[in-house]
Every structure is written in C-alpha cells, then in structure tokens.
Design a protein around this motif. Structure first.
Motif, PDB file in Angstrom:
ATOM      1  N   VAL A   1       0.850  -1.191   0.000  1.00  0.00           N
ATOM      2  CA  VAL A   1       0.000   0.000   0.000  1.00  0.00           C
ATOM      3  C   VAL A   1       0.885   1.241   0.000  1.00  0.00           C
ATOM      4  CG1 VAL A   1      -1.779   1.296   1.207  1.00  0.00           C
ATOM      5  CG2 VAL A   1      -1.836  -1.208   1.229  1.00  0.00           C
ATOM      6  N   GLU A   2       0.728   2.064  -1.044  1.00  0.00           N
ATOM      7  CA  GLU A   2       1.522   3.288  -1.163  1.00  0.00           C
ATOM      8  C   GLU A   2       0.791   4.466  -0.533  1.00  0.00           C
ATOM      9  OE1 GLU A   2       1.943   1.268  -5.358  1.00  0.00           O
ATOM     10  OE2 GLU A   2       0.333   1.713  -3.939  1.00  0.00           O
ATOM     11  N   SER A   3       1.575   5.473  -0.177  1.00  0.00           N
ATOM     12  CA  SER A   3       1.035   6.746   0.278  1.00  0.00           C
ATOM     13  C   SER A   3       2.074   7.831   0.032  1.00  0.00           C
ATOM     14  CB  SER A   3       0.668   6.691   1.768  1.00  0.00           C
ATOM     15  OG  SER A   3       1.809   6.406   2.550  1.00  0.00           O
ATOM     16  N   GLY A   4       1.614   9.080   0.053  1.00  0.00           N
ATOM     17  CA  GLY A   4       2.536  10.204  -0.035  1.00  0.00           C
ATOM     18  C   GLY A   4       2.540  10.944  -1.351  1.00  0.00           C
ATOM     19  N   GLY A   5       1.775  10.500  -2.333  1.00  0.00           N
ATOM     20  CA  GLY A   5       1.736  11.221  -3.598  1.00  0.00           C
ATOM     21  C   GLY A   5       0.990  12.532  -3.473  1.00  0.00           C
TER      22      GLY A   5
ATOM     23  N   PHE B   1       8.411   1.726  -9.302  1.00  0.00           N
ATOM     24  CA  PHE B   1       8.295   1.930 -10.733  1.00  0.00           C
ATOM     25  C   PHE B   1       7.338   3.106 -10.949  1.00  0.00           C
ATOM     26  CE2 PHE B   1      10.081  -1.894 -12.912  1.00  0.00           C
ATOM     27  CZ  PHE B   1      10.515  -2.567 -11.781  1.00  0.00           C
ATOM     28  N   ARG B   2       7.329   3.638 -12.155  1.00  0.00           N
ATOM     29  CA  ARG B   2       6.372   4.697 -12.467  1.00  0.00           C
ATOM     30  C   ARG B   2       5.892   4.560 -13.897  1.00  0.00           C
ATOM     31  NH1 ARG B   2      10.452   9.968 -12.426  1.00  0.00           N
ATOM     32  NH2 ARG B   2      11.548   9.493 -14.374  1.00  0.00           N
ATOM     33  N   GLN B   3       4.705   5.117 -14.135  1.00  0.00           N
ATOM     34  CA  GLN B   3       4.129   5.086 -15.469  1.00  0.00           C
ATOM     35  C   GLN B   3       3.476   6.422 -15.755  1.00  0.00           C
ATOM     36  OE1 GLN B   3       1.413   1.834 -16.227  1.00  0.00           O
ATOM     37  NE2 GLN B   3       1.711   2.024 -18.436  1.00  0.00           N
TER      38      GLN B   3
ATOM     39  N   TYR C   1       3.126   6.325  -9.472  1.00  0.00           N
ATOM     40  CA  TYR C   1       4.238   5.590  -8.886  1.00  0.00           C
ATOM     41  C   TYR C   1       3.714   4.327  -8.211  1.00  0.00           C
ATOM     42  CZ  TYR C   1       7.478   9.363  -9.880  1.00  0.00           C
ATOM     43  OH  TYR C   1       8.273  10.279 -10.525  1.00  0.00           O
ATOM     44  N   TYR C   2       4.340   3.200  -8.551  1.00  0.00           N
ATOM     45  CA  TYR C   2       3.921   1.907  -8.046  1.00  0.00           C
ATOM     46  C   TYR C   2       5.003   1.291  -7.165  1.00  0.00           C
ATOM     47  CZ  TYR C   2       0.312   2.054 -11.658  1.00  0.00           C
ATOM     48  OH  TYR C   2      -0.748   2.413 -12.441  1.00  0.00           O
ATOM     49  N   CYS C   3       4.596   0.827  -6.020  1.00  0.00           N
ATOM     50  CA  CYS C   3       5.484   0.070  -5.161  1.00  0.00           C
ATOM     51  C   CYS C   3       5.586  -1.347  -5.704  1.00  0.00           C
ATOM     52  CB  CYS C   3       4.921   0.069  -3.741  1.00  0.00           C
ATOM     53  SG  CYS C   3       5.929  -0.799  -2.541  1.00  0.00           S
ATOM     54  N   TRP C   4       6.748  -1.957  -5.552  1.00  0.00           N
ATOM     55  CA  TRP C   4       7.003  -3.292  -6.110  1.00  0.00           C
ATOM     56  C   TRP C   4       7.785  -4.124  -5.110  1.00  0.00           C
ATOM     57  CZ3 TRP C   4      12.095  -4.940  -7.179  1.00  0.00           C
ATOM     58  CH2 TRP C   4      12.211  -6.151  -7.862  1.00  0.00           C
TER      59      TRP C   4
ATOM     60  N   TYR D   1       5.005  -8.422  -6.961  1.00  0.00           N
ATOM     61  CA  TYR D   1       3.846  -7.870  -6.269  1.00  0.00           C
ATOM     62  C   TYR D   1       3.806  -6.375  -6.536  1.00  0.00           C
ATOM     63  CZ  TYR D   1       3.854 -12.261  -3.687  1.00  0.00           C
ATOM     64  OH  TYR D   1       3.822 -13.592  -3.358  1.00  0.00           O
ATOM     65  N   TRP D   2       2.606  -5.836  -6.690  1.00  0.00           N
ATOM     66  CA  TRP D   2       2.442  -4.412  -7.007  1.00  0.00           C
ATOM     67  C   TRP D   2       1.435  -3.767  -6.069  1.00  0.00           C
ATOM     68  CZ3 TRP D   2       5.662  -2.431 -10.574  1.00  0.00           C
ATOM     69  CH2 TRP D   2       6.249  -3.314 -11.498  1.00  0.00           C
ATOM     70  N   GLY D   3       1.711  -2.513  -5.741  1.00  0.00           N
ATOM     71  CA  GLY D   3       0.719  -1.708  -5.046  1.00  0.00           C
ATOM     72  C   GLY D   3      -0.266  -1.134  -6.041  1.00  0.00           C
ATOM     73  N   GLN D   4      -1.214  -0.367  -5.517  1.00  0.00           N
ATOM     74  CA  GLN D   4      -2.265   0.171  -6.372  1.00  0.00           C
ATOM     75  C   GLN D   4      -1.839   1.428  -7.102  1.00  0.00           C
ATOM     76  OE1 GLN D   4      -2.052   0.692  -3.173  1.00  0.00           O
ATOM     77  NE2 GLN D   4      -2.518   2.861  -2.837  1.00  0.00           N
ATOM     78  N   GLY D   5      -0.736   2.022  -6.680  1.00  0.00           N
ATOM     79  CA  GLY D   5      -0.220   3.218  -7.330  1.00  0.00           C
ATOM     80  C   GLY D   5      -0.639   4.493  -6.627  1.00  0.00           C
ATOM     81  N   THR D   6       0.225   5.489  -6.695  1.00  0.00           N
ATOM     82  CA  THR D   6      -0.074   6.804  -6.144  1.00  0.00           C
ATOM     83  C   THR D   6       0.374   7.865  -7.150  1.00  0.00           C
ATOM     84  OG1 THR D   6       0.184   8.255  -4.211  1.00  0.00           O
ATOM     85  CG2 THR D   6       2.121   6.983  -4.862  1.00  0.00           C
TER      86      THR D   6
END
Length: 115
Positions: A5-9, A37-39, A93-96, A104-109
């Motif tokens: 779980v990401e946070s801080g964006g 990672f980022r997209q 930005y995705y946590c990996w 494994y991937w987070g949902q992105g921020t």
C-alpha cells in the motif's frame, strides 16, 4: 502473498520534494527486493529505484542524485525521497516487491509536478 500500500503522492511545484511510502503486509519474510516503478500517460511502466534486503540501492539514470530509496530493517516499509522534482517526474508511482517467484504491485499513487 504480499500486499503493498503506497502513500505520499500529490501535487508539487517544480523543484519541490515529496516522500513516498510503501507498507508491506502478509508474507514479508519472503521478500528479497523492493522498489518503485512509475508510469506516465502514454508511456510504459519504468523502473525508478530498487533496494535489496541488504540495503543495496539501484537507480534509473533519470533520477540519480535526486531520488533516494530506503527501507526499514523489518522489511515492512520502503520509502522514496524525491527531490528537485520536474515535470518529467509526473506519473503514477507503483510500489514493487519480489520474493524470487513473483512480482507484487501496489495500487499506485499519483505524483504531479506542476506550477
């Protein structure tokens, strides 16, 4: 299984800073590498930074000297300190995480750099 779980964006002006956090839960003992990672819109997902369990970091050339990846010793949380942000850093930005078997991937921020 590992959950991330990401946070801080958010929105930041050019030249500003943000700190992203990624909290891991589940089978965290199996994780051997973490990262970000980022997209950006219309582009493929790209590596930003990774860190091994022993704390060895690796950075994309585009963020070297501006971004710093770190993690706590308990492997629960990994951070991405982003300084001197510019418009080209705008992306989701995705946590990996990697446990030697699967990604494994987070949902992105969302990180948006704009004046």
């Amino acid at each position: 299984q590992v959950q991330l779980v990401e946070s801080g964006g958010g929105l930041v002006q050019p030249g500003g800073s943000l700190r992203l956090s990624c909290a891991a839960s589940g089978s965290i003992f199996s994780i051997t590498m973490r990262g970000w990672f980022r997209q950006a819109p219309g582009k493929e997902r790209e590596l930003v930074a990774t860190i091994t369990n022993s704390g060895v970091p690796n950075y994309a050339d585009s963020v070297k000297g501006r971004f710093t990846i770190s993690g706590d010793n308990g492997r629960n949380t990994v951070y991405l300190q982003m300084n001197s942000l510019n418009a080209e850093d705008t992306a989701v930005y995705y946590c990996w995480a990697w446990d030697e078997r699967r990604n494994y991937w987070g949902q992105g921020t969302q990180v948006t750099v704009s004046s």
